[in-house]
Write an enzyme that holds these catalytic residues in place. Structure first.
Site, short mmCIF file in Angstrom:
data_model
loop_
_atom_site.label_atom_id
_atom_site.label_comp_id
_atom_site.label_asym_id
_atom_site.label_seq_id
_atom_site.Cartn_x
_atom_site.Cartn_y
_atom_site.Cartn_z
CG ASP A 60 -2.28 0.37 1.03
OD1 ASP A 60 -2.49 1.48 0.51
OD2 ASP A 60 -3.18 -0.43 1.35
CG ASP A 78 -4.97 5.51 0.99
OD1 ASP A 78 -5.75 4.57 1.18
OD2 ASP A 78 -5.04 6.60 1.60
CD GLU A 96 -9.01 3.91 -1.58
OE1 GLU A 96 -9.86 3.47 -0.80
OE2 GLU A 96 -8.23 4.83 -1.26
CG HIS A 134 -9.22 -1.93 4.24
ND1 HIS A 134 -9.00 -1.88 2.88
CD2 HIS A 134 -8.80 -0.75 4.73
CE1 HIS A 134 -8.47 -0.71 2.57
NE2 HIS A 134 -8.34 0.00 3.67
CG ASP A 135 -11.72 1.43 3.40
OD1 ASP A 135 -11.26 1.43 4.56
OD2 ASP A 135 -11.07 1.82 2.41
C1 NOJ Z 1 -8.56 4.70 1.99
C2 NOJ Z 1 -8.23 3.52 2.83
O1 NOJ Z 1 -8.67 2.36 2.18
C3 NOJ Z 1 -8.91 3.75 4.17
O2 NOJ Z 1 -8.86 2.61 4.98
C4 NOJ Z 1 -8.27 4.93 4.84
O3 NOJ Z 1 -8.98 5.25 6.02
C5 NOJ Z 1 -8.31 6.15 3.93
N1 NOJ Z 1 -7.96 5.85 2.58
C6 NOJ Z 1 -7.34 7.18 4.41
O4 NOJ Z 1 -6.03 6.77 4.14
#
Ligand code: NOJ
Length: 528
Positions: free
Chosen positions: A98, A200, A263, A325-326
């Site tokens: 990441d 990210d 992302e 994971h989000d």
């Molecule tokens: C995206 C990530 O997937 C998430 O988990 C994170 O909180 C935010 N970006 C901030 O980095």
């Protein structure tokens, strides 16, 4: 042209905190991942993406980095990462890290310097601004975790921008020194043998230099995501971002076949620009449409998938993500029975699939009690806590599901169903979710039509079913998905041989003119 490994492979996302704890602190670590490489190889995935493992105060569980070029002691050491890379490569697996370029931790030395005085040479590495005339924040931008995106720093009397937690100040990507420093970070890991990066919030890197207010979304209602409160006209997807993605890509390209994954949460028409006009930006701008479907229905899936296929620039390689994971786990979003159907969809669509750890078992969200919530977003909005989808991997029937030794308390609770749903038990049950996933991955590897072939959705009369064809040279396969829990009949043409059903129980020749499916059944059929 030979396809690349990032086109033919299956990506598997590991959330390191929750994979395997080998040192008894209740938190997963790098040696834990190394220990499970044989399992991952057995499962058949090809590319491991690790959520952040770098030194961090863990305000956002590693997405707040205080040193980009080291490993947090919670996870291990650089030497242990080298071992992981070496062991993964020995098994033919790729390792993707990441990369978090939008913000650092407020404990990063760069920010410590930057905040020390207005004259500091790193002041401009972050986004500082004087208060508005009323003393309030410089503009109306809101953080993804809720509230203003600005924090007043008493010492120097200016606000700094943080699109996420206050402990995650945004870097100023207009500053060429920031860019160079961050590209050096990429080189540091590439030199260590890393195969690529998942970047990210790539679409957020550039901000409007005039810091204009965002328009308010008039349709926002309490309960909607806080991030939907305004239209991010001035702090996302800004024109200058593409030059940055090209620069990142050119760093990777000097290392041979590496992968850049972005992302990016944007509508498809805008997402596809991140491939670059000459396909010189991200190899894989993550396609998150399966997260945000207005319903789990055949017509919706068909429309979304066909539109994506039609908007892809020539030569661009598609990709699909089912969970991460989000977001809540897929088995919780649509139920465990349909989760098998979704898995069949993910692994038979055209393009690189990304599987989230534990989804191969059909793991579900775990309700984490309010007082145990760790996630900064969950603390602000408990209903949106992401802890629920980050619970320990379920390995076996021993205490803590084999994630951690029995005398420790894992950082998040283990799912109650772990005694019946875990890797060890599932490997012995030929019809388990795990064996189903593994068979799908194997078929994807064996059949060029699934790995590389064309995609065409099929018109038919049954509204509960979604049907598409994959083809390569003379081979043709049908994927027939029943999105309801009732039995369905379809009328297609010709004869076919069922290679796989979500029930893992029946194979054989079928007359496609009258094709019966059980509730929640998906079929992979070879057209004869
Ligand atoms: C995206 C990530 O997937 C998430 O988990 C994170 O909180 C935010 N970006 C901030 O980095």
């Amino acid at each position: 042209m030979q396809p690349s490994w990032w086109q033919t492979g299956v990506i598997y996302q590991i959330y390191p905190r929750s994979f395997l704890d080998t040192n008894g602190d209740g938190i997963g670590d790098l040696p834990g991942i190394t220990k499970k490489l044989d399992y991952l190889q057995w499962l058949g995935v090809d590319i491991l993406w690790l959520s952040p493992i770098f030194p961090s105060p863990m305000a956002d569980f590693g997405y707040d980095i205080s040193n980009y070029c080291d490993i947090d002691p919670l996870f291990g050491t650089l030497q242990e990462l080298d071992v992981l890379v070496e062991q993964a490569h020995r098994r033919g697996l790729k390792l993707v890290l990441d990369f978090v370029p939008n913000h650092t931790s407020d404990e990063h030395p760069w920010f410590q310097e930057s905040r020390s005085s207005r004259e500091n040479e790193k002041r401009d590495w972050y986004i500082w601004h004087d208060p508005a005339p009323d003393g309030g924040p410089p503009n109306n931008w809101t953080s993804f975790f809720g509230g203003s995106a600005w924090e007043l720093d008493a010492q120097t009397g200016q606000y700094y921008l943080h699109m996420f937690d206050v402990k995650q100040p945004d870097l100023n990507w207009h500053n060429p020194q920031v860019r160079q420093a961050m590209y050096d970070v990429l080189r540091f890991w590439l030199d260590r043998g890393i195969d690529g990066f998942r970047v990210d919030v790539l679409w957020l890197l550039m901000k409007d230099e005039q810091l204009r207010d965002n328009p308010i979304n008039p349709d926002w209602r309490p309960g909607d995501l806080p991030e939907q409160r305004q239209f991010r006209l001035y702090n996302e997807d800004q024109p200058g971002v593409h030059a940055i993605v090209r620069e990142m890509r050119s760093v990777l390209d000097t290392y041979g076949e590496r992968v850049l994954i972005g992302e990016i949460y944007l509508p498809i028409e805008r997402l596809v620009h991140y491939y670059g006009e000459s396909l010189d930006e991200a190899h894989l701008p993550f396609n998150f449409q399966l997260f945000s479907l207005p319903g789990w229905e055949a017509a919706i899936l068909r429309q979304v998938i066909d539109t994506y296929e039609s908007l892809l620039p020539a030569g661009a390689w598609p990709n699909w993500v089912l969970s991460n994971h989000d977001r809540p786990r897929i088995a919780t979003r649509i139920g465990k029975a349909q989760a098998r159907v979704a898995q069949m969809l993910l692994l038979t669509l055209r393009g690189t699939p990304t599987c989230y750890y534990g989804d191969e078992l059909g793991m579900e969200n775990v309700l984490v009690p309010l007082e145990m919530i760790h996630d900064p977003q969950g603390k602000e909005y408990p209903a949106l806590s992401r802890d629920h989808a980050r619970t320990p991997m379920q390995w076996d029937t021993s205490a803590n599901a084999g994630f951690s030794s029995s005398h420790v308390t894992p950082w998040l609770p283990v799912s109650e169903d772990y005694r019946t749903n875990n890797v060890s038990v599932s490997r012995k049950n030929i019809r388990s979710f795990l064996m189903f996933t593994r068979t799908l991955i194997e078929l994807r590897r064996l059949l060029p039509a699934l790995k590389l072939g064309s995609y065409q959705s099929i018109e038919q009369d049954n509204p509960s079913c979604f049907v598409y064809q994959r083809g390569y040279q003379k081979e043709r396969y049908l994927v027939v998905l029943n999105l309801s829990d009732e039995k369905q009949v379809l009328s297609l043409t010709g004869k076919g041989r069922v290679l796989l059903t979500t029930y893992m129980d029946f194979e054989g020749t079928r007359d496609l003119a009258e094709l019966y499916l059980r509730g929640n059944e998906g079929l992979l059929i070879e057209i004869l």
